[in-house]
Write a protein that holds these residues in place. Structure first.
Motif, PDB file in Angstrom:
ATOM      1  N   LYS A  73      38.328  39.838  76.844  1.00  0.00           N
ATOM      2  CA  LYS A  73      38.212  40.859  75.795  1.00  0.00           C
ATOM      3  C   LYS A  73      36.788  40.866  75.226  1.00  0.00           C
ATOM      4  CE  LYS A  73      43.117  40.819  74.497  1.00  0.00           C
ATOM      5  NZ  LYS A  73      44.092  40.669  73.424  1.00  0.00           N
ATOM      6  N   GLN A 104      47.316  34.697  67.849  1.00  0.00           N
ATOM      7  CA  GLN A 104      48.443  34.586  68.779  1.00  0.00           C
ATOM      8  C   GLN A 104      48.330  33.245  69.500  1.00  0.00           C
ATOM      9  OE1 GLN A 104      50.624  37.188  68.985  1.00  0.00           O
ATOM     10  NE2 GLN A 104      51.973  36.361  70.538  1.00  0.00           N
ATOM     11  N   GLN A 138      41.067  30.878  77.174  1.00  0.00           N
ATOM     12  CA  GLN A 138      41.978  30.053  77.984  1.00  0.00           C
ATOM     13  C   GLN A 138      41.260  28.812  78.511  1.00  0.00           C
ATOM     14  OE1 GLN A 138      43.457  32.521  81.167  1.00  0.00           O
ATOM     15  NE2 GLN A 138      44.012  34.183  79.797  1.00  0.00           N
ATOM     16  N   TYR A 160      36.942  33.446  78.975  1.00  0.00           N
ATOM     17  CA  TYR A 160      36.622  34.205  77.768  1.00  0.00           C
ATOM     18  C   TYR A 160      36.874  35.681  78.101  1.00  0.00           C
ATOM     19  CZ  TYR A 160      34.111  29.802  77.326  1.00  0.00           C
ATOM     20  OH  TYR A 160      33.789  28.465  77.316  1.00  0.00           O
ATOM     21  N   GLN A 188      39.569  40.721  68.819  1.00  0.00           N
ATOM     22  CA  GLN A 188      40.203  39.461  69.223  1.00  0.00           C
ATOM     23  C   GLN A 188      39.628  38.978  70.546  1.00  0.00           C
ATOM     24  OE1 GLN A 188      44.483  39.734  69.385  1.00  0.00           O
ATOM     25  NE2 GLN A 188      44.711  39.577  67.187  1.00  0.00           N
ATOM     26  N   GLN A 224      41.346  35.928  66.314  1.00  0.00           N
ATOM     27  CA  GLN A 224      40.929  37.083  65.516  1.00  0.00           C
ATOM     28  C   GLN A 224      39.568  36.769  64.909  1.00  0.00           C
ATOM     29  OE1 GLN A 224      43.500  39.619  64.639  1.00  0.00           O
ATOM     30  NE2 GLN A 224      41.931  40.935  63.783  1.00  0.00           N
ATOM     31  N   GLN A 268      40.363  36.544  73.754  1.00  0.00           N
ATOM     32  CA  GLN A 268      41.393  35.787  74.481  1.00  0.00           C
ATOM     33  C   GLN A 268      40.667  34.617  75.138  1.00  0.00           C
ATOM     34  OE1 GLN A 268      44.697  34.534  76.950  1.00  0.00           O
ATOM     35  NE2 GLN A 268      44.676  35.707  75.061  1.00  0.00           N
ATOM     36  N   GLY A 327      46.631  31.720  76.994  1.00  0.00           N
ATOM     37  CA  GLY A 327      45.653  31.006  76.164  1.00  0.00           C
ATOM     38  C   GLY A 327      45.972  31.227  74.701  1.00  0.00           C
ATOM     39  N   VAL A 328      44.929  31.485  73.909  1.00  0.00           N
ATOM     40  CA  VAL A 328      45.113  31.851  72.502  1.00  0.00           C
ATOM     41  C   VAL A 328      44.282  33.091  72.226  1.00  0.00           C
ATOM     42  CG1 VAL A 328      45.642  29.539  71.592  1.00  0.00           C
ATOM     43  CG2 VAL A 328      43.256  30.265  71.774  1.00  0.00           C
ATOM     44  N   ASP A 329      44.763  33.922  71.287  1.00  0.00           N
ATOM     45  CA  ASP A 329      43.991  35.073  70.823  1.00  0.00           C
ATOM     46  C   ASP A 329      43.367  34.689  69.487  1.00  0.00           C
ATOM     47  OD1 ASP A 329      44.556  37.250  72.800  1.00  0.00           O
ATOM     48  OD2 ASP A 329      46.612  36.736  72.252  1.00  0.00           O
ATOM     49  N   ASN A 352      51.647  33.888  76.657  1.00  0.00           N
ATOM     50  CA  ASN A 352      50.206  33.879  76.420  1.00  0.00           C
ATOM     51  C   ASN A 352      49.567  32.737  77.209  1.00  0.00           C
ATOM     52  OD1 ASN A 352      47.644  34.255  75.422  1.00  0.00           O
ATOM     53  ND2 ASN A 352      48.240  34.245  73.273  1.00  0.00           N
ATOM     54  N   MET A 369      42.059  43.417  79.533  1.00  0.00           N
ATOM     55  CA  MET A 369      41.279  42.274  79.046  1.00  0.00           C
ATOM     56  C   MET A 369      39.794  42.612  78.884  1.00  0.00           C
ATOM     57  SD  MET A 369      42.973  39.472  78.469  1.00  0.00           S
ATOM     58  CE  MET A 369      44.669  38.949  78.633  1.00  0.00           C
TER      59      MET A 369
END
Length: 200
Positions: free
Chosen positions: A149, A85, A183, A147, A179, A108, A181, A104-106, A102, A132
């Protein structure tokens, strides 16, 4: 997470204000002592008070500059992974016509994948945030990396950490989706992590 960053910045401003006030009082005491020795009739002119500005320490300035110089060269926070994501306004993966912003970025990745710091810095927050899971925030001068999840966390608030140091492992949800997350912020401005991570 936005509130956490704002709170940490507010805390830093308060601490800097207290330090500035202590310094001012010490200077006034020294000046008063000096005046009592050499008394003059010169009128005292009070300096105009200016709005307080948060100044970075020389070390924090160097760290900020060093971080800024690594745009496009930062290591990935996980060794195995791809962006699932992207940053910014994105279509919801399930709900049609719904968009999510979003921060940040997710990324995988695989189950139990270790998470590592992308740059040296200081751990300023370890917390649990609804949706989160566990979250670690690291400060690099005026830059922050987040950082989220996480399943496990290996660091604590106040730890000075190095680049690529393991800070935890990624959480897998009930559907076995793993995943992270991730940022990056500059003060209260969110940045696109894809622009900062090393291009694969």
């Amino acid at each position: 997470i936005t509130d956490m960053i704002a709170a940490e910045r507010e805390k830093a401003i308060k601490e800097a204000k207290l330090a500035a006030e202590r310094k001012r009082k010490a200077e006034e005491a020294a000046a008063s002592k000096s005046k009592s020795k050499t008394k003059t009739n010169t009128p005292i002119v009070k300096a105009k008070e200016e709005p307080f500005k948060l100044e970075l320490t020389p070390e924090a300035k160097a760290l900020s500059g060093s971080f800024a110089g690594n745009e496009g060269k930062l290591p990935w926070p996980v060794i195995k992974g791809n962006i699932a994501q992207r940053f910014g306004k994105q279509a919801h993966p399930v709900l049609k016509g719904v968009f999510v912003d979003n921060l940040g970025v997710d990324i995988q990745t695989v189950k139990e994948e270790p998470v590592r710091s992308v740059f040296q810095g200081k751990v300023i927050t370890v917390a649990e945030v609804p949706g989160m899971n566990k979250v670690v925030m690291v400060q690099h001068g005026e830059y922050f990396t987040v950082y989220a999840k996480l399943k496990e966390v290996f660091v604590k608030t106040g730890d000075e950490i190095t680049s690529k140091q393991k800070i935890g492992t990624v959480y897998s949800d009930k559907d076995n989706v793993t995943q992270l997350q991730f940022q990056i912020w500059k003060n209260n401005q969110k940045l696109n992590p894809e622009s900062w991570l090393y291009k694969k």
